[in-house]
Design a protein around this motif. Structure first.
Motif, mmCIF file in Angstrom:
data_model
loop_
_atom_site.group_PDB
_atom_site.id
_atom_site.type_symbol
_atom_site.label_atom_id
_atom_site.label_comp_id
_atom_site.label_asym_id
_atom_site.label_seq_id
_atom_site.Cartn_x
_atom_site.Cartn_y
_atom_site.Cartn_z
ATOM 1 N N GLY A 117 -21.168 -32.230 -27.092
ATOM 2 C CA GLY A 117 -21.503 -32.888 -25.830
ATOM 3 C C GLY A 117 -20.321 -33.581 -25.191
ATOM 4 N N LYS A 118 -20.556 -34.006 -23.977
ATOM 5 C CA LYS A 118 -19.592 -34.815 -23.238
ATOM 6 C C LYS A 118 -20.373 -35.894 -22.498
ATOM 7 C CE LYS A 118 -16.660 -30.794 -22.013
ATOM 8 N NZ LYS A 118 -15.374 -31.126 -22.640
ATOM 9 N N VAL A 119 -19.720 -37.011 -22.283
ATOM 10 C CA VAL A 119 -20.335 -38.035 -21.448
ATOM 11 C C VAL A 119 -19.505 -38.208 -20.182
ATOM 12 C CG1 VAL A 119 -21.488 -39.271 -23.314
ATOM 13 C CG2 VAL A 119 -19.123 -39.843 -22.739
ATOM 14 N N HIS A 120 -20.188 -38.621 -19.153
ATOM 15 C CA HIS A 120 -19.551 -38.755 -17.845
ATOM 16 C C HIS A 120 -19.189 -40.208 -17.595
ATOM 17 C CE1 HIS A 120 -19.387 -38.822 -13.352
ATOM 18 N NE2 HIS A 120 -18.762 -37.675 -13.567
ATOM 19 N N ASP A 121 -17.942 -40.433 -17.299
ATOM 20 C CA ASP A 121 -17.471 -41.792 -17.017
ATOM 21 C C ASP A 121 -17.896 -42.179 -15.605
ATOM 22 O OD1 ASP A 121 -15.884 -44.039 -16.209
ATOM 23 O OD2 ASP A 121 -14.561 -43.623 -17.910
ATOM 24 N N ALA A 122 -18.699 -43.208 -15.539
ATOM 25 C CA ALA A 122 -19.234 -43.606 -14.240
ATOM 26 C C ALA A 122 -18.153 -44.114 -13.304
ATOM 27 C CB ALA A 122 -20.297 -44.687 -14.445
ATOM 28 N N VAL A 123 -17.058 -44.597 -13.845
ATOM 29 C CA VAL A 123 -16.006 -45.179 -13.001
ATOM 30 C C VAL A 123 -15.011 -44.120 -12.541
ATOM 31 C CG1 VAL A 123 -14.150 -46.880 -12.917
ATOM 32 C CG2 VAL A 123 -16.268 -47.402 -14.146
ATOM 33 N N THR A 124 -14.515 -43.369 -13.472
ATOM 34 C CA THR A 124 -13.479 -42.391 -13.133
ATOM 35 C C THR A 124 -14.054 -41.047 -12.707
ATOM 36 O OG1 THR A 124 -13.297 -41.517 -15.380
ATOM 37 C CG2 THR A 124 -11.993 -43.474 -14.855
ATOM 38 N N GLY A 125 -15.300 -40.802 -13.071
ATOM 39 C CA GLY A 125 -15.899 -39.510 -12.737
ATOM 40 C C GLY A 125 -15.478 -38.383 -13.657
ATOM 41 N N ALA A 126 -14.804 -38.729 -14.714
ATOM 42 C CA ALA A 126 -14.321 -37.677 -15.620
ATOM 43 C C ALA A 126 -15.292 -37.468 -16.769
ATOM 44 C CB ALA A 126 -12.951 -38.077 -16.172
ATOM 45 N N TRP A 127 -15.294 -36.261 -17.274
ATOM 46 C CA TRP A 127 -16.064 -35.969 -18.471
ATOM 47 C C TRP A 127 -15.188 -36.219 -19.699
ATOM 48 C CZ3 TRP A 127 -21.178 -35.141 -18.460
ATOM 49 C CH2 TRP A 127 -21.779 -34.777 -17.249
ATOM 50 N N SER A 128 -15.789 -36.659 -20.738
ATOM 51 C CA SER A 128 -15.049 -37.012 -21.954
ATOM 52 C C SER A 128 -14.620 -35.753 -22.710
ATOM 53 C CB SER A 128 -15.934 -37.860 -22.867
ATOM 54 O OG SER A 128 -16.954 -37.062 -23.444
ATOM 55 N N GLU A 129 -13.869 -35.991 -23.741
ATOM 56 C CA GLU A 129 -13.595 -34.915 -24.695
ATOM 57 C C GLU A 129 -14.885 -34.550 -25.414
ATOM 58 O OE1 GLU A 129 -10.555 -33.431 -25.110
ATOM 59 O OE2 GLU A 129 -10.080 -34.603 -23.310
#
Lengths: 178, 250
Positions: A117-129
């Motif tokens: 899985g990946k989580v979405h950073d609410a601030v940067t809009g990026a998906w995690s590793e």
């Protein structure tokens, strides 16, 4: 006696303060992401791995895995690379699962899955590793272990038929540290 | 979630008439005792009771003899009419007000249950003796094989019999800070989301305890209720199941 009590109290309190100050705030907190949504699974008469993409990202949002969002996720995750916690507002998972069934008995009492899985950073809009975990279900609950640790309610919304897709409500919480 | 819940109970693959819900649990006091319950009577009569699970590993003749006697005793207890015996048994766990425990440990052994620190699980050793007792349809089904068991887990229900509209309580003892999820599977195949008793996001406290209470909705069909409990922490995870009766009168 009062002096003794006071001394003992200080002796107890001071080390606690020192410990608290010595620990970085992130170490004391836990990054917990809660989620709720619906997934589709297809139980098979013969055990075999099935791959499905899941996305919990709120309405009208698209996951990087192109899965349609069918739920929501929120919370914080501890990102080791970023050396801190990040606010999470989305979760996407590729599940390679095994769920079996038999005519007349419905779902097998246990099932399993490998999750990436990946989580979405609410601030940067990026998906995690990638975050890798295993899922083990028994009856109405499942536990997750690995990079993610948590527990989930697993509630089929209908009577399963072998080979047919069925919706399952999943609700739970995981602690993420990656 | 209002759709009927499909049968999930697996008792070795045979068709379960009501998803693991016993049709005769209103008269089955064993129905309120979870598999592997650590209580004295429950332990002896639980699905995992007899057999090698309770035999110590000692290799001396004395230990072997003692173990055999114990196993024979437990085996006898496990095969003698669990529907009737518990009602007259002084074992406290059989009372409708007595706590009902389930620990997916080798709790068929009283010694193991008393330790309370054995990692949860090992359902395969629990199911074999139960399968041999298969003649009693009102007995609690054995735990399915393949349950995760790398964390300690003990589940205690406040009552082994509850009336619709009344409260039930559960105490989960596991790893400090562990995530806890539990749900009830009621006789009509609906879950705690509908009739009460579902928690997806519990956390054990610093001592590893998690408690919850719920009121079973009035009008809920009576019969045997299964409660599934899962816990997960960084050090391990476990799932177990316990049972209690839902009856018009307890």
């Amino acid at each position: 006696m009062s002096n003794i009590r006071k001394t003992m109290g200080l002796a107890t309190v001071v080390p606690a303060l020192v410990l608290a100050l010595a620990q970085p705030s992130d170490a004391a907190s836990t990054g917990v992401v809660t989620f709720a949504g619906t997934i589709q699974i297809t139980p098979r008469a013969v055990a075999q791995q099935v791959i499905t993409d899941v996305c919990f990202f709120g309405p009208a949002k698209a996951c990087a895995n192109a899965a349609e969002s069918s739920g929501a996720a929120a919370g914080t995750a501890l990102d080791a690379a970023a050396l801190g916690a990040e606010a999470v507002d989305g979760l996407q998972v590729r599940a390679t699962y095994t769920e079996t069934c038999a005519a007349g008995t419905g779902l097998s009492p246990v099932g399993s899955a490998e999750l990436t899985g990946k989580v979405h950073d609410a601030v940067t809009g990026a998906w995690s590793e990638d975050i890798r975990a295993t899922w083990t279900r028994a009856g109405l609950v499942a536990v997750i272990s690995g990079d993610a640790t948590g527990a989930v309610l697993f509630t089929p919304a209908g009577v399963p038929a072998c080979g047919a897709s069925m919706p399952v409500a999943v609700t739970g919480a995981v602690e993420l540290a990656y | 979630m209002t759709l009927p819940y499909p049968p999930l109970e697996g008792t070795g693959g045979h068709p379960s008439p009501a998803g693991g819900v016993s049709p005769g649990c209103s008269s089955d006091s064993a129905g309120g005792v979870a598999p592997g319950a650590p209580g004295s009577g429950a332990t002896a009569r639980g699905p995992a009771a007899p057999g090698s699970a309770g035999v110590p590993r000692g290799t001396t003749a004395r230990h072997t003899g003692t173990a055999l006697l114990l196993a024979l005793c437990l085996g006898a207890c496990g095969t003698t009419a669990p529907t009737a015996a518990p009602r007259t048994s002084p074992a406290p766990a059989r009372s409708s007000a007595a706590p009902v425990s389930a620990a997916p440990t080798l709790s068929s052994s009283p010694a193991a249950a008393a330790q309370g620190t054995t990692p949860a699980g090992v359902p395969a050793r629990r199911s074999a003796p139960a399968a041999s007792r298969g003649a009693d349809p009102s007995a609690d089904p054995p735990l399915p094989s393949g349950l995760p068991s790398s964390a300690p887990l003990r589940v205690t229900l406040a009552r082994d019999c509850v009336t619709p509209g009344a409260e039930q309580h559960v105490v989960v003892v596991t790893v400090a800070g562990a995530f806890v999820a539990f749900d009830n599977l009621y006789p009509d195949h609906r879950t705690g989301v509908v009739h009460g008793g579902a928690e997806p996001r519990g956390r054990a406290d610093g001592e590893g305890r998690f408690t919850a209470a719920w009121r079973v909705a009035p009008g809920t069909p009576t019969g045997r209720v299964r409660i599934d409990v899962g816990v997960s922490a960084r050090t391990g995870s476990a799932i177990t199941m316990a049972y209690y009766r839902l009856a018009d009168r307890c």
